[in-house]
Design an enzyme around this catalytic site. Structure first.
Site, PDB file in Angstrom:
ATOM      1  N   THR A 121      68.355  66.602  53.274  1.00  0.00           N
ATOM      2  CA  THR A 121      67.755  67.044  52.009  1.00  0.00           C
ATOM      3  C   THR A 121      66.423  66.345  51.720  1.00  0.00           C
ATOM      4  O   THR A 121      66.227  65.195  52.102  1.00  0.00           O
ATOM      5  CB  THR A 121      68.711  66.827  50.815  1.00  0.00           C
ATOM      6  OG1 THR A 121      68.032  67.220  49.614  1.00  0.00           O
ATOM      7  CG2 THR A 121      69.174  65.400  50.685  1.00  0.00           C
ATOM      8  N   GLN A 122      65.545  67.089  51.047  1.00  0.00           N
ATOM      9  CA  GLN A 122      64.277  66.497  50.590  1.00  0.00           C
ATOM     10  C   GLN A 122      64.497  65.605  49.368  1.00  0.00           C
ATOM     11  O   GLN A 122      63.611  64.846  48.995  1.00  0.00           O
ATOM     12  CB  GLN A 122      63.306  67.612  50.171  1.00  0.00           C
ATOM     13  CG  GLN A 122      62.780  68.422  51.313  1.00  0.00           C
ATOM     14  CD  GLN A 122      61.992  69.645  50.847  1.00  0.00           C
ATOM     15  OE1 GLN A 122      61.542  69.718  49.709  1.00  0.00           O
ATOM     16  NE2 GLN A 122      61.813  70.583  51.738  1.00  0.00           N
ATOM     17  N   CYS A 123      65.661  65.745  48.723  1.00  0.00           N
ATOM     18  CA  CYS A 123      65.932  64.924  47.532  1.00  0.00           C
ATOM     19  C   CYS A 123      66.017  63.460  47.942  1.00  0.00           C
ATOM     20  O   CYS A 123      66.449  63.137  49.045  1.00  0.00           O
ATOM     21  CB  CYS A 123      67.256  65.317  46.889  1.00  0.00           C
ATOM     22  SG  CYS A 123      67.249  66.977  46.227  1.00  0.00           S
ATOM     23  N   ASP A 154      48.568  47.905  62.138  1.00  0.00           N
ATOM     24  CA  ASP A 154      48.973  48.569  60.902  1.00  0.00           C
ATOM     25  C   ASP A 154      50.181  49.421  61.290  1.00  0.00           C
ATOM     26  O   ASP A 154      50.188  50.060  62.345  1.00  0.00           O
ATOM     27  CB  ASP A 154      47.815  49.463  60.432  1.00  0.00           C
ATOM     28  CG  ASP A 154      48.071  50.112  59.086  1.00  0.00           C
ATOM     29  OD1 ASP A 154      47.266  49.889  58.179  1.00  0.00           O
ATOM     30  OD2 ASP A 154      49.060  50.866  58.959  1.00  0.00           O
ATOM     31  N   SER A 155      51.209  49.442  60.452  1.00  0.00           N
ATOM     32  CA  SER A 155      52.447  50.104  60.894  1.00  0.00           C
ATOM     33  C   SER A 155      52.304  51.615  61.032  1.00  0.00           C
ATOM     34  O   SER A 155      53.177  52.271  61.585  1.00  0.00           O
ATOM     35  CB  SER A 155      53.610  49.743  59.985  1.00  0.00           C
ATOM     36  OG  SER A 155      53.534  50.440  58.772  1.00  0.00           O
ATOM     37  N   SER A 156      51.199  52.184  60.560  1.00  0.00           N
ATOM     38  CA  SER A 156      50.970  53.616  60.794  1.00  0.00           C
ATOM     39  C   SER A 156      50.769  53.870  62.285  1.00  0.00           C
ATOM     40  O   SER A 156      50.894  55.009  62.747  1.00  0.00           O
ATOM     41  CB  SER A 156      49.750  54.107  60.032  1.00  0.00           C
ATOM     42  OG  SER A 156      49.940  53.861  58.662  1.00  0.00           O
ATOM     43  N   THR A 173      50.124  44.646  56.198  1.00  0.00           N
ATOM     44  CA  THR A 173      49.309  44.034  55.137  1.00  0.00           C
ATOM     45  C   THR A 173      49.558  42.541  55.014  1.00  0.00           C
ATOM     46  O   THR A 173      48.649  41.767  54.751  1.00  0.00           O
ATOM     47  CB  THR A 173      49.644  44.692  53.772  1.00  0.00           C
ATOM     48  OG1 THR A 173      49.334  46.062  53.867  1.00  0.00           O
ATOM     49  CG2 THR A 173      48.856  44.084  52.641  1.00  0.00           C
ATOM     50  N   ASP A 198      54.442  50.660  55.492  1.00  0.00           N
ATOM     51  CA  ASP A 198      54.337  52.130  55.573  1.00  0.00           C
ATOM     52  C   ASP A 198      55.429  52.771  56.431  1.00  0.00           C
ATOM     53  O   ASP A 198      55.992  53.792  56.066  1.00  0.00           O
ATOM     54  CB  ASP A 198      52.955  52.540  56.115  1.00  0.00           C
ATOM     55  CG  ASP A 198      51.852  52.308  55.095  1.00  0.00           C
ATOM     56  OD1 ASP A 198      52.169  52.024  53.921  1.00  0.00           O
ATOM     57  OD2 ASP A 198      50.668  52.413  55.464  1.00  0.00           O
TER      58      ASP A 198
HETATM   59  N1  ASP Z   1      49.186  50.050  55.932  1.00  0.00           N
HETATM   60  C1  ASP Z   1      50.027  48.882  55.868  1.00  0.00           C
HETATM   61  C2  ASP Z   1      51.027  48.957  57.016  1.00  0.00           C
HETATM   62  O1  ASP Z   1      51.998  49.642  56.906  1.00  0.00           O
HETATM   63  C3  ASP Z   1      50.714  48.801  54.555  1.00  0.00           C
HETATM   64  C4  ASP Z   1      51.643  47.603  54.391  1.00  0.00           C
HETATM   65  O2  ASP Z   1      51.755  46.754  55.228  1.00  0.00           O
HETATM   66  O3  ASP Z   1      52.246  47.507  53.334  1.00  0.00           O
HETATM   67  O4  ASP Z   1      50.817  48.324  58.018  1.00  0.00           O
END
Ligand code: ASP
Length: 343
Positions: free
Chosen positions: A277-279, A58-60, A14, A91
Site C-alpha cells: 500500500t501507498q498508505c 551521499d546515501s542517494s 550528512t 535518505d
Molecule cells: N543526502 C544525505 C544522505 O542521505 C542526507 C542525510 O544524510 O541525512 O546521504
C-alpha cells in the site's frame, strides 16, 4: 565485566559532511573529521573500532553492492565486537537497514544504523546524540550478558526502530523516521527504555552473510489515470523478475482493462507482482474491495503491512538466493526477520 566493543562503519551521509567553500553544497568527509568533532567518544567506556568506505558517499548513491559491502564488513568482524554502528545518510537508510536485515541471516548482535539531519560540525547538530546513543545501544547487554538488541535497527532522535519497519518521513525535522506498523524498540530519555517483547528473540545458529543481491526488480506506483500501455512497456523489460506495485488503501488499483491486461500478461510471462500500500500505515487485504479482486485472481502477492523499502529490498535479496518462482513467492509471503506482521 570486560569492556564492551563496538565497530563503527562509516559510509557517508550528512553526519560527516562539510560545506564546500566554493558552492556551499554539502560533501561527505572522511572518518577522521567526524571523530575529531566528538571528543566524548574517548570518555565512553566502550572500545571503539572503525571501518570506513574509501570514499564516503551521499546515501542517494548507495547501491545494492554497497549493502553487501557493509554486510561483509560485519561478517568479517562479527566475533571481534559486541555490536556494530553503521553511519549512513538518512535518505536511503531505510533501504539499507531493510537489506541488511535479510543479508545478515541469523544475526544475534546489534547492528544500529544512524546518521543526522545536520552535519556533526554544526552547532545545532543532531549527530552527536544519535551517534553516542547508537553506540550505547550497540554495546548494551541484558542480565544474562546477551545483546540487548540482536537485530538490525535504526536509531534517530531518541527512538530505536526495527530497521526493516522504518520509513523516512521528513526531509528537515530531526525526527526523520517512523515505524508506522511496528512498535518502537526503545526510547532514549534519561534512561534508555527497551520494549523487550518487541525486540526479536536471540538466535543460536551461526551468522550467514548473503553476498548476492539481484536488482532485477522495479517499483510501479499506481495513480489515477495511469496508462496501461506505459505499464505494459515497463513490464516487458526482458530481465525484469519482480515488481512492487504500490497501490491505494488496502491494496486497490484502477480496474482499467488495459492496465489489468498489462499486469496479467506480465504474470503469465513469470514476473512476480507484489502488492504494497501507498498508505504510511495499515496493510494490504486483497479482495476486500472489488478494485483488488482482479489482482488477487491473477496471483499478485499481497505483502501485508510491509513498507515499500522492506519489500523492494527483500525481493532483491531473495532473488540473490534463488530464481525458483515458487520459492520466491513463498519467501515473499513469510516473515524472515520481523519485516511483516502475520495475520
Ligand atoms: N543526502 C544525505 C544522505 O542521505 C542526507 C542525510 O544524510 O541525512 O546521504
Amino acid at each position: 565485566m570486560s569492556q564492551r566493543s563496538v565497530l563503527i562503519i562509516y559510509t557517508g551521509g550528512t553526519i560527516g559532511m562539510l560545506a564546500d567553500p566554493r558552492t556551499g553544497a554539502l560533501r561527505p568527509m572522511d572518518l577522521a573529521h567526524l571523530e575529531e568533532q566528538v571528543p566524548e567518544l574517548d570518555r565512553m567506556n566502550v572500545r571503539l573500532g572503525s571501518e570506513s568506505f574509501e570514499t564516503p558517499i551521499d546515501s542517494s548513491d548507495m547501491r545494492p553492492a554497497d549493502w553487501v559491502r557493509i554486510a561483509k564488513i560485519i561478517g568479517t568482524n562479527y566475533d571481534a565486537y559486541d555490536g556494530f554502528v553503521v553511519l549512513h545518510g538518512s535518505d536511503t537508510m531505510a533501504y539499507t537497514a531493510s537489506a541488511l536485515s535479510y543479508l545478515l541471516e541469523g544475526l544475534n548482535k546489534p547492528v544500529i544504523l544512524t546518521g543526522s539531519q545536520l552535519p556533526i560540525g554544526t552547532i545545532r547538530t543532531d549527530a552527536k546524540e544519535n551517534l553516542i546513543t547508537a553506540i550505547e545501544i550497540a554495546a548494551a547487554k541484558d542480565e544474562q550478558g546477551r545483546a540487548m538488541v540482536p537485530e538490525v535497527a535504526v536509531y534517530f532522535e531518541y527512538r530505536l526502530m526495527r530497521g526493516n519497519r522504518t520509513v523516512k518521513v521528513h526531509a528537515e525535522r530531526f525526527e526523520a523516521f517512523r515505524s508506522p506498523n511496528y512498535p518502537t524498540l526503545a526510547e532514549a530519555g534519561v534512561h534508555i527504555r527497551y520494549d523487550r517483547p518487541a525486540i526479536l528473540p536471540h538466535r543460536s545458529g551461526p551468522l550467514v552473510v548473503h553476498d548476492k543481491v539481484d536488482d532485477a526488480v522495479a517499483v510501479i506506483r499506481m495513480f489515477p489515470g495511469i496508462r496501461g500501455a506505459w505499464v505494459g512497456h515497463a513490464l516487458t523489460q526482458p530481465d525484469l523478475r519482480m515488481v512492487v506495485l504500490t497501490t491505494f488503501g488496502s491494496g486497490n488499483a484502477p480496474t482499467d482493462p488495459d492496465l489489468l491486461d498489462a499486469l496479467r500478461e506480465a504474470r503469465q510471462k513469470g514476473v512476480i507482482l507484489l502488492n504494497v500500500t501507498q498508505c504510511i500505515g495499515g496493510r494490504v487485504e486483497q479482495g476486500r474491495y472489488a478494485t483488488s479482486r482482479a489482482l488477487a485472481e491473477m496471483g499478485v502477492v499481497p505483502c501485508g503491512d510491509m513498507t515499500v523499502e522492506a519489500t523492494l529490498t527483500k525481493a532483491m535479496c531473495l532473488l540473490g538466493r534463488t530464481r525458483d518462482p515458487l520459492e520466491l513467492e513463498r519467501g515473499m509471503r513469510e516473515a524472515l526477520c520481523g519485516e511483516v506482521t502475520a495475520l
